[in-house]
Design an enzyme around this catalytic site. Structure first.
Site, mmCIF file in Angstrom:
data_model
loop_
_atom_site.group_PDB
_atom_site.id
_atom_site.type_symbol
_atom_site.label_atom_id
_atom_site.label_comp_id
_atom_site.label_asym_id
_atom_site.label_seq_id
_atom_site.Cartn_x
_atom_site.Cartn_y
_atom_site.Cartn_z
ATOM 1 N N LYS A 268 0.715 -2.942 -10.959
ATOM 2 C CA LYS A 268 1.970 -3.360 -10.331
ATOM 3 C C LYS A 268 2.770 -4.354 -11.166
ATOM 4 O O LYS A 268 3.995 -4.392 -11.076
ATOM 5 C CB LYS A 268 1.686 -3.996 -8.960
ATOM 6 C CG LYS A 268 1.382 -2.979 -7.877
ATOM 7 C CD LYS A 268 1.219 -3.681 -6.540
ATOM 8 C CE LYS A 268 1.062 -2.661 -5.432
ATOM 9 N NZ LYS A 268 1.041 -3.278 -4.102
ATOM 10 N N ASP A 304 6.874 -2.983 -0.621
ATOM 11 C CA ASP A 304 5.793 -3.621 0.147
ATOM 12 C C ASP A 304 6.346 -4.642 1.139
ATOM 13 O O ASP A 304 5.871 -4.749 2.260
ATOM 14 C CB ASP A 304 4.821 -4.336 -0.802
ATOM 15 C CG ASP A 304 3.896 -3.353 -1.510
ATOM 16 O OD1 ASP A 304 3.634 -2.270 -0.956
ATOM 17 O OD2 ASP A 304 3.436 -3.683 -2.621
#
Ligand code: ATR
Length: 480
Positions: A268, A304
Site C-alpha cells: 500500500k 479505506d
C-alpha cells in the site's frame, strides 16, 4: 470424471494416480477429449515402474484409439516419442519443482531435439523477477512457432493460470471441485475458473483487474469484483496477484489491458512511487489501496477511509464522535484521516507508543499509553490490529472490559464477521458493535465506482462476501 465432460475441453487423466486398473477400464473414455499423463517418480509423478512398462501401457491405449493427447517428459528417448506420435498428439513437457529457472538456450535446444505437437513448461517460481524471465521464454517458444502450455506453479502463478488466453496458452489446468486434490500448487478448481473468473468467456480485449498483495490466496475480493463485473455486464476479470517485487510485476502488467488494482499489505505504501498521480486523500493517509488506469496514467486512490466512515454514518447518522483508536498501523491511518475529516476528536493507543504519537501528530489527535486510557473519555472504540483475524480467531486483543461497556465497538476485521472482541463487547454491555464486513463492502463499492463509474449497493457486497466466507470456512476449514 463424467461430471466434467461438458465443463472442460480436455480431460487430463493422471494414469500414475490410478490404482488397480487395466487398459480396458479406460474404454468409457472413448470419444472423449483426453490427455494421458503417466508421470514417473523421477519427474514428480507417482509411477514407480520402468519406462518400458510405462510405454507399453501407453502403446496399448494408443492401439485402442483412446484419447487425443499424451504428455511425454522431455527426457524420454526420441524413438519412443515418435512411436506415440502415431497414436496421439505429443505434449512434450518440462517440469521443475525446485524454484529454479532453466536458461532459454538449454530449453530451446531440448525442445528442438525431440518431436512434439506442443510443449509444456511448468515451473515452481517464487519470485516475480523469475516470472518476467519465464514470460520471455514463453515468447521465445512462440517465436519458434511452438504451441504450448505455460504454467507457473505455486501461489505466485495462480493469476497466469487464470489469464492463460492473454499469453497464448493452449489450455490451462484446473482441479476437480471438492476432491481437495489439485494436480499442482496454485491451481484453481474448474468451478472457480468457470463461475468466478468466467474463463470460457475470456477474450484478449477484455479488461483485467486484480488484487495486488502478498499473500492474497484467501481474499474475498475476486468473489466480489468478478460478480460485480458480471452484474453490470462489463467484459472484465479480476484476479489475485501474489507479488514479492513491484517493479517486476509492473513490467508484466504493461503488456496486459489492465484497468485497475486493489492494493493490500504489503504494497500500500511502496506502490506510491510507481504512480503518475495520487489523489489527495491517499496522499494524506500515506497509502494507496486502489489504482485506477485513466488513459495511460496510473492514479492512486484510497477507499479505506470511506469504507470505514460510511457504515458509521449509515447506522448512527453524522455524529461528533470522541473516538479511541486501538493500533497505529496502516488501517489506523485511514481511520484517523476519516475522523479528522469529519471533525471528530480521537485518541490513539498502541503497543508501540512512538507509532501512536506519530499518528496523533499527523492527524491531530492524542496518543495515550495503553494503561493511561480513560474509558470515560471516548464513546467509540475502533480496533485496528490483526488480533482475532482468521486463522487466529481465538486471539483477543488485551482490551479491558471497561473500554467496551456502553461504547460503540467497531472491529475492522471482517473474517470472521464476528470476532471474539465483538462477542466480548456484546456480552459486557457495549452500546453497539460493528464488524469490518460493511467496511470491506463500502471500500469495494467505492473502488468499483472509481474503476467503472457504476454504483453498486454495499449491502449486496456484504451478502456476497458473507456467502463466500461461509463456503470457505466449510470447504477449506481456514479457521483451523
Ligand atoms: P494494517 O496495515 O492492517 O493496519 P499493520 O500496519 O501491521 O497492519 O498494523 C498493525 C497494528 O496492530 C500495529 O499498530 C501493531 O502494533 P505495533 O505498532 O506495536 O506493531 C498492532 N499489533 C499487531 N500485533 C499486535 C499484538 N500482538 N498486540 C498488540 N498490537 C498488535
Amino acid at each position: 470424471m463424467r461430471a466434467y465432460e461438458t465443463r472442460v475441453d480436455l480431460l487430463e487423466v493422471r494414469l500414475d494416480w490410478l490404482r488397480d486398473w487395466t487398459v480396458e477400464d479406460l474404454e468409457f473414455l472413448r470419444d472423449r477429449p483426453v490427455l494421458w499423463t503417466f508421470r514417473p517418480v523421477r519427474q514428480g509423478g507417482e509411477f514407480a515402474g520402468t519406462d518400458s512398462e510405462r510405454f507399453e501401457v501407453l502403446r496399448q491405449i494408443g492401439r485402442r484409439r483412446l484419447g487425443q493427447w499424451v504428455d511425454v517428459e522431455w527426457d524420454v528417448w526420441p524413438p519412443l516419442i515418435m512411436e506415440l506420435r502415431g497414436y496421439f498428439k505429443v505434449l512434450l513437457s518440462y517440469h521443475q519443482y525446485d524454484g529454479h529457472l532453466p536458461p532459454w538456450p538449454d530449453l530451446g535446444e531440448l525442445f528442438r531435439a525431440k518431436p512434439h505437437d506442443a510443449v509444456k513448461i511448468a515451473l515452481t517460481l517464487h519470485r516475480w523477477a523469475d516470472i518476467v524471465r519465464f514470460l520471455d521464454i514463453v515468447e521465445a517458444c512462440q517465436a519458434e512457432g511452438w504451441d504450448g502450455v505455460w504454467v507457473v506453479m505455486g501461489p505466485r502463478g495462480t493469476w497466469l493460470r487464470i489469464l492463460t488466453p492473454w499469453f497464448g496458452g493452449l489450455w490451462t489446468y484446473a482441479s476437480p471441485e471438492g476432491t481437495g486434490r489439485a494436480t499442482a500448487d496454485g491451481q484453481v478448481s474448474v468451478e472457480e475458473l468457470r463461475q468466478v473468473y468466467r474463463y470460457p468467456e475470456m477474450a484478449p480485449d477484455h479488461r483485467i483487474y486484480g488484487l495486488l498483495g502478498d499473500p492474497v490466496a484467501h481474499s474475498v475480493s475476486p468473489y466480489i469484483h468478478n460478480r460485480l463485473f458480471q452484474e453490470v455486464g462489463l467484459a472484465a476479470h479480476y484476479v489475485p496477484f501474489a507479488v514479492d517485487d513491484l517493479e517486476a510485476f509492473l513490467r508484466v502488467m504493461r503488456v496486459l489491458p489492465l484497468g485497475g488494482l486493489s492494493v493490500t499489505v504489503p504494497h500500500k505504501i511502496a506502490i506510491l512511487r510507481y504512480l503518475d498521480d495520487v489523489e489527495p486523500a491517499a496522499r494524506d493517509i500515506g497509502a494507496v489501496n486502489t489504482v485506477v488506469r485513466r488513459e495511460d496514467r496510473w492514479v492512486g486512490a484510497n477507499t479505506d477511509w470511506v469504507g470505514f466512515w460510511r457504515p458509521l454514518v449509515r447506522r448512527f447518522g453524522v455524529r461528533s464522535w470522541r473516538a479511541l483508536i486501538v493500533g497505529a498501523g496502516g488501517a489506523a491511518h485511514a481511520v484517523a484521516y476519516a475522523l479528522r475529516r469529519a471533525g471528530c476528536s480521537f485518541a490513539v493507543t498502541n503497543r508501540t507508543h512512538a507509532k501512536a504519537e506519530a499518528l496523533a501528530r499527523r492527524f491531530g489527535g492524542t496518543a495515550i499509553p495503553w494503561d493511561a486510557v480513560n474509558p470515560g473519555a471516548f464513546d467509540l472504540l475502533i480496533h485496528t490490529t490483526p488480533l482475532g483475524m482468521a486463522p487466529h480467531i481465538d486471539s483477543l486483543p488485551p482490551i479491558p472490559d471497561a473500554w467496551l461497556v456502553g461504547k460503540v465497538v467497531y472491529d475492522l476485521i471482517y473474517n470472521p464477521p464476528e470476532t471474539r472482541l465483538l462477542r466480548r463487547a456484546r456480552a459486557v454491555g457495549a452500546r453497539a458493535v460493528l464488524s469490518g464486513l460493511p467496511m470491506l463492502a463500502e471500500q469495494a463499492a467505492e473502488q468499483f465506482r472509481l474503476w467503472t463509474l457504476q454504483t453498486v449497493r454495499a449491502d449486496d457486497i456484504v451478502a456476497l462476501a458473507q456467502a463466500h466466507l461461509e463456503r470457505q470456512s466449510e470447504t477449506f476449514n481456514i479457521f483451523d
